[in-house]
Design a protein around this motif. Structure first.
Motif, PDB file in Angstrom:
ATOM      1  N   LYS A  86       1.043  -1.722   0.264  1.00 46.67           N
ATOM      2  CA  LYS A  86       0.347  -0.046   0.347  1.00 46.67           C
ATOM      3  C   LYS A  86       0.656   1.489  -0.057  1.00 46.67           C
ATOM      4  CE  LYS A  86      -3.321  -2.521   3.220  1.00 46.67           C
ATOM      5  NZ  LYS A  86      -3.750  -2.043   4.323  1.00 46.67           N
ATOM      6  N   PRO A  87       0.928   2.244   0.009  1.00 48.48           N
ATOM      7  CA  PRO A  87       0.882   3.616  -0.845  1.00 48.48           C
ATOM      8  C   PRO A  87       1.929   3.859   0.916  1.00 48.48           C
ATOM      9  CG  PRO A  87      -0.602   4.155  -1.692  1.00 48.48           C
ATOM     10  CD  PRO A  87      -0.780   3.010  -1.648  1.00 48.48           C
ATOM     11  N   GLU A  88       1.248   3.872   2.018  1.00 47.40           N
ATOM     12  CA  GLU A  88       1.246   4.287   3.473  1.00 47.40           C
ATOM     13  C   GLU A  88       2.645   3.162   4.242  1.00 47.40           C
ATOM     14  OE1 GLU A  88      -1.757   3.198   2.487  1.00 47.40           O
ATOM     15  OE2 GLU A  88      -2.762   1.814   3.761  1.00 47.40           O
ATOM     16  N   ASP A  89       2.462   2.390   2.828  1.00 49.81           N
ATOM     17  CA  ASP A  89       3.892   1.300   3.519  1.00 49.81           C
ATOM     18  C   ASP A  89       5.129   2.093   2.878  1.00 49.81           C
ATOM     19  OD1 ASP A  89       1.955  -1.497   2.124  1.00 49.81           O
ATOM     20  OD2 ASP A  89       2.571  -1.044   4.269  1.00 49.81           O
ATOM     21  N   THR A  90       5.344   2.908   2.109  1.00 45.64           N
ATOM     22  CA  THR A  90       6.343   3.701   1.581  1.00 45.64           C
ATOM     23  C   THR A  90       7.651   4.255   2.667  1.00 45.64           C
ATOM     24  OG1 THR A  90       4.961   4.246  -0.335  1.00 45.64           O
ATOM     25  CG2 THR A  90       6.625   6.066   0.619  1.00 45.64           C
ATOM     26  N   ALA A  91       8.233   3.599   2.532  1.00 40.77           N
ATOM     27  CA  ALA A  91       9.018   4.200   4.271  1.00 40.77           C
ATOM     28  C   ALA A  91      11.004   3.458   3.727  1.00 40.77           C
ATOM     29  CB  ALA A  91       9.023   3.675   5.544  1.00 40.77           C
ATOM     30  N   MET A  92      11.677   4.200   4.375  1.00 38.79           N
ATOM     31  CA  MET A  92      12.829   3.646   4.509  1.00 38.79           C
ATOM     32  C   MET A  92      13.085   2.069   5.249  1.00 38.79           C
ATOM     33  SD  MET A  92      16.165   3.171   2.866  1.00 38.79           S
ATOM     34  CE  MET A  92      16.507   5.259   3.272  1.00 38.79           C
ATOM     35  N   TYR A  93      13.083   1.365   5.188  1.00 38.62           N
ATOM     36  CA  TYR A  93      13.201   0.113   5.684  1.00 38.62           C
ATOM     37  C   TYR A  93      14.785  -0.744   6.152  1.00 38.62           C
ATOM     38  CZ  TYR A  93       8.116  -0.786   4.320  1.00 38.62           C
ATOM     39  OH  TYR A  93       7.014  -0.528   4.329  1.00 38.62           O
ATOM     40  N   TYR A  94      14.524  -1.237   7.336  1.00 44.23           N
ATOM     41  CA  TYR A  94      16.121  -1.388   8.192  1.00 44.23           C
ATOM     42  C   TYR A  94      15.977  -2.832   9.082  1.00 44.23           C
ATOM     43  CZ  TYR A  94      17.047   3.525   7.838  1.00 44.23           C
ATOM     44  OH  TYR A  94      16.973   5.272   7.537  1.00 44.23           O
ATOM     45  N   THR A 116      16.880   0.338   3.073  1.00 44.31           N
ATOM     46  CA  THR A 116      16.487   0.215   1.958  1.00 44.31           C
ATOM     47  C   THR A 116      15.533   0.747   1.733  1.00 44.31           C
ATOM     48  OG1 THR A 116      16.634  -1.258  -0.193  1.00 44.31           O
ATOM     49  CG2 THR A 116      15.760  -1.684   2.350  1.00 44.31           C
ATOM     50  N   GLN A 117      15.299   2.077   0.682  1.00 43.19           N
ATOM     51  CA  GLN A 117      14.166   2.543   0.381  1.00 43.19           C
ATOM     52  C   GLN A 117      12.855   2.020  -0.490  1.00 43.19           C
ATOM     53  OE1 GLN A 117      12.979   5.505   1.608  1.00 43.19           O
ATOM     54  NE2 GLN A 117      11.261   5.451   0.449  1.00 43.19           N
TER      55      GLN A 117
END
Length: 122
Positions: A86-94, A116-117
């Motif tokens: 979903k668009p709300e999953d957009t984030a930098m993931y660590y 990782t973006q």
């Protein structure tokens, strides 16, 4: 000390899938807890999923049923399979490693990757 290197991020459309990987420089079984976290612009970092030595997992309510955390001890790699994005999953993931038990996302994790973006468009 351990080095964590994430990969697999990218841009996808809503409903798509991605698999993130986190390669560790030391044997992954040395760390009782491994986790994925994310931080969106202007928001606090939040826990996404955790996994312990016995492969017990926890998930944030927002990703339950869509994301799966797993690890491969032979490859010393942590994964996060993300589906129905979903668009709300957009984030930098660590990815992160914890040297103590009690793996909840609110616990202190000792080692972190660079991130990782992930960008999900509607």
């Amino acid at each position: 000390q351990v080095q964590l290197v994430e990969s697999g991020g990218g841009s996808v459309q809503a409903g798509g899938s991605l698999r993130l990987s986190c390669a560790t420089s030391r044997a992954i079984y040395l760390y009782p807890c491994m986790g994925w976290f994310r931080q969106a612009p202007g928001k606090d970092r939040e826990g996404v999923a955790t996994i312990d030595t016995f492969d017990s997992t926890t998930y944030a309510d927002s990703v339950k049923g869509r994301f799966t955390i797993a690890k491969d001890n032979a490859k010393n790699t942590l994964y996060l399979q993300m589906s129905s994005l979903k668009p709300e999953d957009t984030a930098m993931y660590y990815c992160a490693a914890r040297t103590s038990w009690e793996c909840g996302a609110g616990r202190e994790y000792n080692f972190w990757g660079q991130g990782t973006q992930v960008t999900v468009s509607s």
